[in-house]
Design an enzyme around this catalytic site. Structure first.
Site, PDB file in Angstrom:
ATOM      1  CB  SER A 161      37.388  15.145  31.553  1.00  0.00           C
ATOM      2  OG  SER A 161      36.964  13.920  30.976  1.00  0.00           O
ATOM      3  CE1 TYR A 216      39.337  17.967  26.947  1.00  0.00           C
ATOM      4  CE2 TYR A 216      38.727  15.886  27.981  1.00  0.00           C
ATOM      5  CZ  TYR A 216      38.503  17.239  27.789  1.00  0.00           C
ATOM      6  OH  TYR A 216      37.449  17.864  28.417  1.00  0.00           O
TER       7      TYR A 216
END
Length: 320
Positions: A161, A216
Site C-alpha cells: 500500500s 496497517y
C-alpha cells in the site's frame, strides 16, 4: 520524502504468445485468496494457464472459493489451508508444498487485515495487524525460498500500500534507517518493535508514524522495506521481488468502496507477476494509478480491461 520516478515499465499482455514463458506446470501460490484481490488473482492466473494454489485461513471458505472457480471451468486450482499469522500453519504449509511439488515459480503475498473503518485510526489490534501483514509474509517467504525454481526467474509479488510509503513517515530518524543502503532485516524488526512499544505505552501519536490507518501503514512500511532487502539479497540469483499497491479497491477491507474492482487489480497483478524474463525487474514498488487518457508511451503502462487503466512504475525512497 516525495515519490520520484524511475525507469517506467511497459508490461505486455500475457495473452501474447511471444511473451508467454510459463506453462501448465508453472506453480503459483496466492495467500488470502478466498475473496477479494487474492481470489481475483487466482482466477486470472488460472485463466492464463498456471497451476495455482489458493490459500486461506478458513478451510470452508477456501474450499468454496475453489469450487466457485471450478464451476467456471478453472480446474488447475488447489486449496490448502494457510493462516499467515500462525508460524505453525506456515511450517505445515511449507512442508506440504515440499512433499507435493517439485518447485515454486510465483508467490503472491496478498493476505492482510485491517480493523479500521475508512475514517478511523484505532491501534487496538496492532499486534494482529503486524503479525498478519508483515511477520506472516516474511516468515512464509523465508520458509519457501529454498523451493523456488532456480532454472528461470522466479517471482515474489508483495501486495502492499502507498500508506506504507516513506513520505508518510514524519520521524527523520526512522526515515534515515529505512533509506540506508545498508538496511537490514534487523533494522526493520527494530522499527516494528519500536512502534509496538509506543502503542503499548500510548506514545505512538507523537512518534512520527503515518497518520492514516497507522497500524496497517506501519505493517506495509515494513513489508516494503523487506521487499528491498530481499531483492538486494537475491540480486542476480534468479529471484525477482517487488511490491505492488493496488490502490483504492472495492473489497471488504474498504467496505466495498473504491475506484476499481478486484478483477481490475488482478489483471495488473498478473501482468506484473508474469513479466517476460528479459523485462523483469526487482526491488521496485508499483503504484496503481488511473488516467482518462490512452497513451501507450514508455512513461505509462496501459492495462485496458473494460476501460483505460494505467499503472506507473514508481520508485519511492526505500526502493532503490
Amino acid at each position: 520524502m516525495q515519490f520520484k520516478e524511475t525507469d517506467r515499465l511497459l508490461i505486455p499482455s500475457p495473452s501474447h504468445s511471444s511473451t508467454r514463458w510459463w506453462s501448465e506446470e508453472t506453480v503459483a501460490i496466492v495467500t488470502g485468496a478466498n475473496k477479494g484481490i487474492g481470489f481475483a488473482v487466482v482466477k486470472r492466473m488460472a485463466e492464463l494457464g498456471l497451476k495455482v494454489i489458493l490459500t486461506a485461513r478458513d478451510s470452508e471458505r477456501g474450499c468454496k472459493a475453489v469450487e466457485a472457480l471450478r464451476t467456471q471451468g478453472l480446474h488447475s486450482i488447489i486449496f490448502y489451508r494457510l493462516d499467515v499469522s500462525d508460524p505453525c500453519s506456515i511450517n505445515t504449509f511449507a512442508s506440504w508444498f515440499k512433499e507435493n511439488f517439485t518447485a515454486l515459480d510465483i508467490l503472491v503475498n496478498n493476505a492482510a487485515v485491517s480493523f479500521n473503518e475508512i475514517n478511523e485510526n484505532s491501534v487496538e489490534h496492532t499486534e494482529t495487524v503486524i503479525r498478519t501483514n508483515f511477520n506472516g509474509p516474511k516468515l512464509l517467504t523465508e520458509a519457501l525460498l529454498p523451493m523456488f525454481r532456480t532454472s528461470s526467474m522466479s517471482r515474489i509479488l508483495n501486495v502492499s500500500s502507498r500508506l506504507g510509503s516513506l513520505n508518510k513517515v514524519g520521524n527523520p530518524n526512522i526515515k534515515q534507517v529505512l533509506e540506508s543502503e545498508k538496511l537490514s532485516e534487523d533494522d526493520i524488526e527494530g522499527i516494528v518493535s519500536l512502534f509496538l512499544e509506543q502503542v503499548k505505552t500510548g506514545t505512538w501519536k507523537t512518534g512520527g508514524w503515518p497518520e492514516l490507518w497507522t497500524d496497517y501503514a506501519v505493517s506495509k512500511l515494513a513489508l516494503n522495506a523487506y521487499t528491498r532487502v530481499l531483492a538486494k539479497r537475491y540480486r542476480g540469483r534468479g529471484l525477482s521481488v517487488n511490491s505492488f499497491c493496488p490502490g483504492f479497491t472495492q473489497t471488504s477491507m474498504t467496505r466495498c468502496k473504491g475506484d476499481h474492482t478486484a478483477d481490475d487489480v488482478a489483471i495488473v497483478a498478473a501482468r506484473l507477476a508474469l513479466l517476460p524474463p528479459d523485462n523483469i525487474q526487482s526491488g521496485k514498488f508499483f503504484l496503481w494509478g488511473i488516467s482518462g487518457g490512452s497513451s501507450t508511451s514508455n512513461n505509462t503502462l496501459v492495462v485496458p480491461p473494460s476501460y483505460d487503466l494505467k499503472i506507473n512504475s514508481i520508485m519511492i525512497s526505500l526502493i532503490w
